[in-house]
Design a protein around this motif. Structure first.
Motif, PDB file in Angstrom:
ATOM      1  N   PRO A 155      -2.338  -0.393   4.382  1.00  0.00           N
ATOM      2  CA  PRO A 155      -3.473  -0.420   5.316  1.00  0.00           C
ATOM      3  C   PRO A 155      -3.199  -1.397   6.458  1.00  0.00           C
ATOM      4  CG  PRO A 155      -4.259  -0.506   3.048  1.00  0.00           C
ATOM      5  CD  PRO A 155      -2.761  -0.647   2.985  1.00  0.00           C
ATOM      6  N   ASP A 156      -3.582  -1.000   7.658  1.00  0.00           N
ATOM      7  CA  ASP A 156      -3.236  -1.786   8.847  1.00  0.00           C
ATOM      8  C   ASP A 156      -3.616  -3.249   8.718  1.00  0.00           C
ATOM      9  OD1 ASP A 156      -2.110   0.343  10.158  1.00  0.00           O
ATOM     10  OD2 ASP A 156      -3.907   0.848  11.307  1.00  0.00           O
ATOM     11  N   TYR A 157      -4.862  -3.519   8.290  1.00  0.00           N
ATOM     12  CA  TYR A 157      -5.336  -4.902   8.311  1.00  0.00           C
ATOM     13  C   TYR A 157      -4.722  -5.746   7.197  1.00  0.00           C
ATOM     14  CZ  TYR A 157      -8.607  -3.987   4.432  1.00  0.00           C
ATOM     15  OH  TYR A 157      -9.158  -3.697   3.213  1.00  0.00           O
ATOM     16  N   MET A 158      -4.095  -5.101   6.227  1.00  0.00           N
ATOM     17  CA  MET A 158      -3.414  -5.836   5.153  1.00  0.00           C
ATOM     18  C   MET A 158      -1.926  -6.045   5.441  1.00  0.00           C
ATOM     19  SD  MET A 158      -4.953  -4.127   1.694  1.00  0.00           S
ATOM     20  CE  MET A 158      -6.658  -4.354   1.176  1.00  0.00           C
ATOM     21  N   ARG A 159      -1.433  -5.356   6.418  1.00  0.00           N
ATOM     22  CA  ARG A 159       0.017  -5.322   6.644  1.00  0.00           C
ATOM     23  C   ARG A 159       0.638  -6.694   6.904  1.00  0.00           C
ATOM     24  NH1 ARG A 159       0.421  -0.780   9.851  1.00  0.00           N
ATOM     25  NH2 ARG A 159       1.094   0.564   8.121  1.00  0.00           N
ATOM     26  N   PRO A 160       0.032  -7.560   7.725  1.00  0.00           N
ATOM     27  CA  PRO A 160       0.656  -8.885   7.933  1.00  0.00           C
ATOM     28  C   PRO A 160       0.872  -9.648   6.633  1.00  0.00           C
ATOM     29  CG  PRO A 160      -1.047  -8.503   9.578  1.00  0.00           C
ATOM     30  CD  PRO A 160      -1.177  -7.387   8.577  1.00  0.00           C
ATOM     31  N   THR A 161      -0.163  -9.689   5.799  1.00  0.00           N
ATOM     32  CA  THR A 161      -0.048 -10.397   4.516  1.00  0.00           C
ATOM     33  C   THR A 161       0.990  -9.750   3.614  1.00  0.00           C
ATOM     34  OG1 THR A 161      -2.361 -11.120   4.609  1.00  0.00           O
ATOM     35  CG2 THR A 161      -1.313 -11.083   2.441  1.00  0.00           C
ATOM     36  N   VAL A 266       4.296  -6.853  16.658  1.00  0.00           N
ATOM     37  CA  VAL A 266       3.066  -6.057  16.712  1.00  0.00           C
ATOM     38  C   VAL A 266       2.190  -6.310  15.486  1.00  0.00           C
ATOM     39  CG1 VAL A 266       2.199  -3.694  16.597  1.00  0.00           C
ATOM     40  CG2 VAL A 266       4.008  -4.268  18.205  1.00  0.00           C
ATOM     41  N   VAL A 267       2.805  -6.359  14.318  1.00  0.00           N
ATOM     42  CA  VAL A 267       2.034  -6.540  13.083  1.00  0.00           C
ATOM     43  C   VAL A 267       1.368  -7.909  13.039  1.00  0.00           C
ATOM     44  CG1 VAL A 267       2.273  -6.850  10.575  1.00  0.00           C
ATOM     45  CG2 VAL A 267       3.253  -4.839  11.688  1.00  0.00           C
ATOM     46  N   ALA A 295       6.714 -17.696  14.993  1.00  0.00           N
ATOM     47  CA  ALA A 295       7.324 -18.267  13.790  1.00  0.00           C
ATOM     48  C   ALA A 295       7.402 -17.225  12.678  1.00  0.00           C
ATOM     49  CB  ALA A 295       6.520 -19.482  13.322  1.00  0.00           C
ATOM     50  N   ASP A 296       6.303 -16.489  12.481  1.00  0.00           N
ATOM     51  CA  ASP A 296       6.310 -15.452  11.446  1.00  0.00           C
ATOM     52  C   ASP A 296       7.363 -14.390  11.746  1.00  0.00           C
ATOM     53  OD1 ASP A 296       4.264 -16.893  10.348  1.00  0.00           O
ATOM     54  OD2 ASP A 296       2.708 -15.384  10.637  1.00  0.00           O
ATOM     55  N   CYS A 297       7.488 -14.012  13.015  1.00  0.00           N
ATOM     56  CA  CYS A 297       8.521 -13.037  13.412  1.00  0.00           C
ATOM     57  C   CYS A 297       9.922 -13.581  13.131  1.00  0.00           C
ATOM     58  CB  CYS A 297       8.391 -12.696  14.896  1.00  0.00           C
ATOM     59  SG  CYS A 297       6.917 -11.756  15.334  1.00  0.00           S
ATOM     60  N   TYR A 298      10.129 -14.834  13.499  1.00  0.00           N
ATOM     61  CA  TYR A 298      11.438 -15.455  13.309  1.00  0.00           C
ATOM     62  C   TYR A 298      11.840 -15.464  11.838  1.00  0.00           C
ATOM     63  CZ  TYR A 298      14.887 -19.145  12.702  1.00  0.00           C
ATOM     64  OH  TYR A 298      16.004 -19.850  12.311  1.00  0.00           O
ATOM     65  N   TRP A 299      10.950 -15.932  10.978  1.00  0.00           N
ATOM     66  CA  TRP A 299      11.296 -16.057   9.569  1.00  0.00           C
ATOM     67  C   TRP A 299      11.419 -14.692   8.893  1.00  0.00           C
ATOM     68  CZ3 TRP A 299      13.495 -20.237   8.210  1.00  0.00           C
ATOM     69  CH2 TRP A 299      13.134 -21.454   8.771  1.00  0.00           C
ATOM     70  N   CYS A 300      10.582 -13.749   9.288  1.00  0.00           N
ATOM     71  CA  CYS A 300      10.683 -12.407   8.688  1.00  0.00           C
ATOM     72  C   CYS A 300      11.942 -11.688   9.157  1.00  0.00           C
ATOM     73  CB  CYS A 300       9.429 -11.588   9.008  1.00  0.00           C
ATOM     74  SG  CYS A 300       7.987 -12.103   8.047  1.00  0.00           S
ATOM     75  N   THR A 370       5.779   1.087  12.315  1.00  0.00           N
ATOM     76  CA  THR A 370       5.287   0.182  11.275  1.00  0.00           C
ATOM     77  C   THR A 370       5.118   0.913   9.944  1.00  0.00           C
ATOM     78  OG1 THR A 370       3.029   0.517  12.097  1.00  0.00           O
ATOM     79  CG2 THR A 370       4.190  -1.479  12.795  1.00  0.00           C
ATOM     80  N   ARG A 371       4.732   2.195   9.997  1.00  0.00           N
ATOM     81  CA  ARG A 371       4.639   2.964   8.742  1.00  0.00           C
ATOM     82  C   ARG A 371       6.018   3.119   8.108  1.00  0.00           C
ATOM     83  NH1 ARG A 371       5.594   4.163   4.778  1.00  0.00           N
ATOM     84  NH2 ARG A 371       5.268   6.074   3.585  1.00  0.00           N
ATOM     85  N   LEU A 372       7.029   3.422   8.914  1.00  0.00           N
ATOM     86  CA  LEU A 372       8.395   3.537   8.399  1.00  0.00           C
ATOM     87  C   LEU A 372       8.847   2.216   7.791  1.00  0.00           C
ATOM     88  CD1 LEU A 372      11.111   5.036   8.120  1.00  0.00           C
ATOM     89  CD2 LEU A 372      11.640   4.329  10.466  1.00  0.00           C
ATOM     90  N   TRP A 373       8.488   1.124   8.439  1.00  0.00           N
ATOM     91  CA  TRP A 373       8.916  -0.192   7.957  1.00  0.00           C
ATOM     92  C   TRP A 373       8.183  -0.612   6.685  1.00  0.00           C
ATOM     93  CZ3 TRP A 373      11.662  -4.486  10.754  1.00  0.00           C
ATOM     94  CH2 TRP A 373      12.645  -3.954  11.608  1.00  0.00           C
ATOM     95  N   ASP A 374       7.021  -0.050   6.415  1.00  0.00           N
ATOM     96  CA  ASP A 374       6.397  -0.295   5.109  1.00  0.00           C
ATOM     97  C   ASP A 374       7.360   0.111   3.995  1.00  0.00           C
ATOM     98  OD1 ASP A 374       4.010  -1.157   6.253  1.00  0.00           O
ATOM     99  OD2 ASP A 374       3.039   0.806   6.106  1.00  0.00           O
ATOM    100  N   THR A 375       7.970   1.271   4.162  1.00  0.00           N
ATOM    101  CA  THR A 375       8.927   1.764   3.164  1.00  0.00           C
ATOM    102  C   THR A 375      10.200   0.929   3.174  1.00  0.00           C
ATOM    103  OG1 THR A 375       8.061   4.026   3.287  1.00  0.00           O
ATOM    104  CG2 THR A 375      10.299   3.760   2.434  1.00  0.00           C
ATOM    105  N   TYR A 376      10.692   0.607   4.366  1.00  0.00           N
ATOM    106  CA  TYR A 376      11.879  -0.258   4.453  1.00  0.00           C
ATOM    107  C   TYR A 376      11.684  -1.535   3.631  1.00  0.00           C
ATOM    108  CZ  TYR A 376      13.928   2.202   8.562  1.00  0.00           C
ATOM    109  OH  TYR A 376      14.500   3.096   9.421  1.00  0.00           O
TER     110      TYR A 376
END
Length: 450
Positions: A155-161, A266-267, A295-300, A370-376
């Protein structure tokens, strides 16, 4: 001699039995998935009958509340799974192929389950949200359960976590999570101050050239999405990429890594910005929020690339290895396509290198990334090997078309694939085939040897 013949027959029967058992298990898995059981991926095996309405899919929309939007999974009705299963069984080159055919009752049962899931899409969405909520609400998140759920879309709003957890950036222990994130965000700020916010006189010539290359590439990143043309967005990309490159000298900056930051950006911005990405503005955010997102982008990004380090070191041997496996798999699944490309003199490396380098970001509409990356991310450490199956499924979407093109036409077609109007359904088809082929082939390496 007689005993040898008996042994050979016995071995043949045993092999056939194993293959039958494996195929039947895969079929049961597919049917189980259609019933919403625990294995990853929602399997939809038939071709779409009518083209979808893509009028509302120009850009993703993010809503920060407890309502559930689009998980990215497809619950549309399919007419039959028989065509895909039969065509697949023909291509596996296994003995006693007649035994691999699916009975009509099984096919009808699976199709009926798809129809039921389509009719109950809203209830299914609510059920999925409840499952995510249950997994995430515990003091200790069970990552395997989270991976199973995430494979089919988050779900979109859960994706960052969820993404922070899947990548191991945020700890599964909720009591430690806030403290760890605060510490890592401060560490990123220290790195920016130490490596980026300095005059060129304190950089080496190689560092100056690398920063210039990043500055050139950032405006070229996702050029068809206006949000990425904002100067503040490009500056954030530049800071993230340069800091990452300095901290990872074995590879440094490689063109293509700029694309890999964009899904994370984006996420994590979706926690602060609402609505369509076309209406987002970085100027609406405080410097503290922008720093947290960076920072979150960098570490991820660091966590993602830790699992594929040799993809971006000198000569990128990891990508070359996967392209070889990719060609091998395509040859076994659809030999006519592979042979035609070879006859035309087209090397897989000529088109597939970019796919592996940018993880398909340049090949599909950005609202599907972002949907594709959920699976990744749900694949975890197994991602590099699973990419081979996703890309084989992606390529063979156009199997018939490819066999009609000469060399020049093949090059042009593969550089400009007709995915502009793709919806989630086409992407789910690609992932479904990849999952099924992976189930059949991955534990049977002999299938991949001629």
């Amino acid at each position: 001699m007689k005993n040898d013949n008996i042994n050979r027959e016995h071995n043949k029967d045993t092999t056939t039995g194993i293959l039958d058992s494996r195929f039947n298990q895969t079929l049961r898995n597919v049917q189980g998935l259609l019933k919403g059981r625990s294995m990853p991926g929602k399997i939809l095996l038939s071709q779409r009958v009518e083209p979808p309405d893509n009028s509302n899919l120009a850009s993703p929309t993010y809503i920060r509340n407890s309502s559930f939007g689009d998980t990215g999974t497809s619950n549309r009705t399919t007419e039959t799974v028989e065509e895909e299963v039969h065509s697949t069984s023909k291509q596996f080159h296994t003995p006693n192929e007649n035994k691999l055919k699916v009975s009509a009752s099984n096919v009808e049962s699976a199709s009926e389950e798809v129809r039921k899931s389509s009719m109950g899409a809203r209830a299914t969405d609510s059920a999925r949200v409840m499952k995510f909520t249950k997994v995430l609400s515990g003091t200790m998140v069970v990552l395997e359960k989270l991976r199973e759920l995430s494979w089919s879309g988050v779900p979109d709003y859960m994706r960052p976590t969820v993404w922070r957890l899947l990548l191991g950036y945020a700890p599964p222990n909720s009591d430690r999570r806030e403290g760890v994130l605060s510490r890592k965000r401060l560490e990123y700020l220290d790195c920016v101050s130490q490596y980026y916010d300095i005059p060129d006189s304190e950089r080496s010539d190689d560092e100056i050239n690398m920063l210039r290359q990043i500055a050139v590439d950032c405006p070229r990143t996702v050029p068809d999405v206006s949000f990425f043309q904002q100067q503040q967005v490009q500056k954030s990309l530049e800071r993230i990429l340069y800091t990452w490159a300095i901290r990872h000298p074995a590879s440094g900056y490689v063109q293509g890594i700029n694309d890999l930051v964009t899904p994370f950006l984006v996420v994590f911005l979706s926690e602060y910005l609402e609505g369509s990405i076309d209406n987002w503005s970085m100027s609406d955010l405080s410097s503290d929020k922008i720093s947290n997102v960076e920072a979150d982008c960098y570490w991820c990004l660091s966590k993602l690339l830790d699992g594929m380090q040799d993809h971006y070191t000198f000569a990128q041997p990891g990508i070359q290895r996967l392209v070889f496996k990719f060609k091998e798999l395509v040859t076994r699944i659809d030999e006519p396509v592979s042979s035609h490309m070879e006859e035309q003199g087209l090397e897989f490396l000529q088109f597939a290198f970019r796919w592996f380098n940018c993880l398909l970001i340049r090949e599909i509409p950005f609202h599907l990334v972002t949907r594709l990356w959920d699976t990744y991310l749900a694949e975890g450490d197994a991602l590099p090997d699973f990419l081979v199956y996703i890309f084989a499924s992606f390529l063979l979407t156009w199997s018939d078309k490819l066999q009609k093109l000469d060399f020049q036409e093949l090059v042009m077609f593969l550089q400009h694939l007709p995915t502009k109007n793709w919806s989630h359904q086409e992407l789910e088809m690609v992932l479904s085939r990849a999952f099924m082929w992976h189930s059949l082939f991955n534990n049977s390496p002999s299938h991949l040897a001629k």
